[in-house]
Design a protein around this motif. Structure first.
Motif, PDB file in Angstrom:
ATOM      1  N   ASN A 110       0.910  -1.259   0.078  1.00 43.70           N
ATOM      2  CA  ASN A 110      -0.045   0.085  -0.022  1.00 43.70           C
ATOM      3  C   ASN A 110       0.833   1.207   0.044  1.00 43.70           C
ATOM      4  O   ASN A 110       1.701   1.532   0.749  1.00 43.70           O
ATOM      5  CB  ASN A 110      -0.982   0.062   1.252  1.00 43.70           C
ATOM      6  N   GLY A 111       0.551   2.202  -0.847  1.00 43.49           N
ATOM      7  CA  GLY A 111       1.316   3.389  -0.900  1.00 43.49           C
ATOM      8  C   GLY A 111       2.557   3.507  -2.122  1.00 43.49           C
ATOM      9  O   GLY A 111       3.154   4.360  -1.959  1.00 43.49           O
ATOM     10  N   LEU A 112       2.569   2.663  -3.042  1.00 39.16           N
ATOM     11  CA  LEU A 112       3.652   2.945  -3.868  1.00 39.16           C
ATOM     12  C   LEU A 112       3.433   4.352  -4.612  1.00 39.16           C
ATOM     13  O   LEU A 112       2.432   4.544  -4.954  1.00 39.16           O
ATOM     14  CB  LEU A 112       3.623   1.796  -4.976  1.00 39.16           C
ATOM     15  N   LYS A 113       4.539   4.867  -4.688  1.00 48.22           N
ATOM     16  CA  LYS A 113       4.647   6.323  -5.425  1.00 48.22           C
ATOM     17  C   LYS A 113       5.728   6.186  -6.207  1.00 48.22           C
ATOM     18  O   LYS A 113       6.895   5.780  -6.097  1.00 48.22           O
ATOM     19  CB  LYS A 113       4.870   7.234  -4.344  1.00 48.22           C
ATOM     20  N   VAL A 114       5.604   6.876  -7.605  1.00 50.54           N
ATOM     21  CA  VAL A 114       6.557   7.045  -8.494  1.00 50.54           C
ATOM     22  C   VAL A 114       6.531   8.385  -9.124  1.00 50.54           C
ATOM     23  O   VAL A 114       5.381   9.080  -9.072  1.00 50.54           O
ATOM     24  CB  VAL A 114       6.536   5.886  -9.685  1.00 50.54           C
ATOM     25  N   THR A 115       7.587   8.911  -9.645  1.00 48.11           N
ATOM     26  CA  THR A 115       7.800  10.113 -10.329  1.00 48.11           C
ATOM     27  C   THR A 115       8.141  10.035 -11.537  1.00 48.11           C
ATOM     28  O   THR A 115       9.593   9.472 -11.549  1.00 48.11           O
ATOM     29  CB  THR A 115       8.482  11.249  -9.525  1.00 48.11           C
ATOM     30  N   LEU A 116       7.514  10.155 -12.636  1.00 48.09           N
ATOM     31  CA  LEU A 116       7.961  10.069 -14.320  1.00 48.09           C
ATOM     32  C   LEU A 116       8.577  11.396 -14.434  1.00 48.09           C
ATOM     33  O   LEU A 116       7.798  12.309 -14.462  1.00 48.09           O
ATOM     34  CB  LEU A 116       7.071   9.419 -14.947  1.00 48.09           C
TER      35      LEU A 116
END
Length: 119
Positions: A110-116
């Motif tokens: 829970n809570g995967l975050k990514v910045t592309l």
């Protein structure tokens, strides 16, 4: 939403997505004068996209992370400035997945975050 990575549907739709337009200025020719006036030399406008997910199974998070494992990849998304779906060459930064739990033998993250960021 029709999000794609390298022409394949994204493994799981994000629960939240933010598209940010970034102005890139030339560091040497962008300056302020003594009275504070900005002399700006914008060299490009790039996109940065933040996405996050609620609970994902081990299979879903694995598939997502594998889709973004290349140094660069193609990402299709709705672009607010263009007003249409657009495909950009992107790279991904850090990919924190902070919370894992097990329920009925299934592991959830829970809570995967990514910045592309656009190349």
């Amino acid at each position: 939403m029709d999000l794609k990575i390298n022409d394949q549907p994204i493994a799981a739709l994000p629960s939240e997505m933010t598209v940010e337009l970034l102005d890139l200025d030339d560091a040497e020719s962008t300056t302020r004068t003594a009275d504070g006036t900005l002399n700006r030399d914008r060299v490009a406008v790039k996109r940065q996209i933040q996405m996050s997910w609620n609970a994902l199974t081990m299979a879903q998070i694995s598939a997502l992370l594998k889709q973004m494992s290349g140094v660069f990849f193609q990402f299709r998304y709705p672009d607010p400035m263009a007003g249409v779906y657009t495909t950009k060459t992107m790279y991904v930064g850090n990919r924190p997945a902070p919370m894992a739990m097990e329920k009925n033998g299934v592991i959830y993250w829970n809570g995967l975050k990514v910045t592309l960021t656009e190349k």
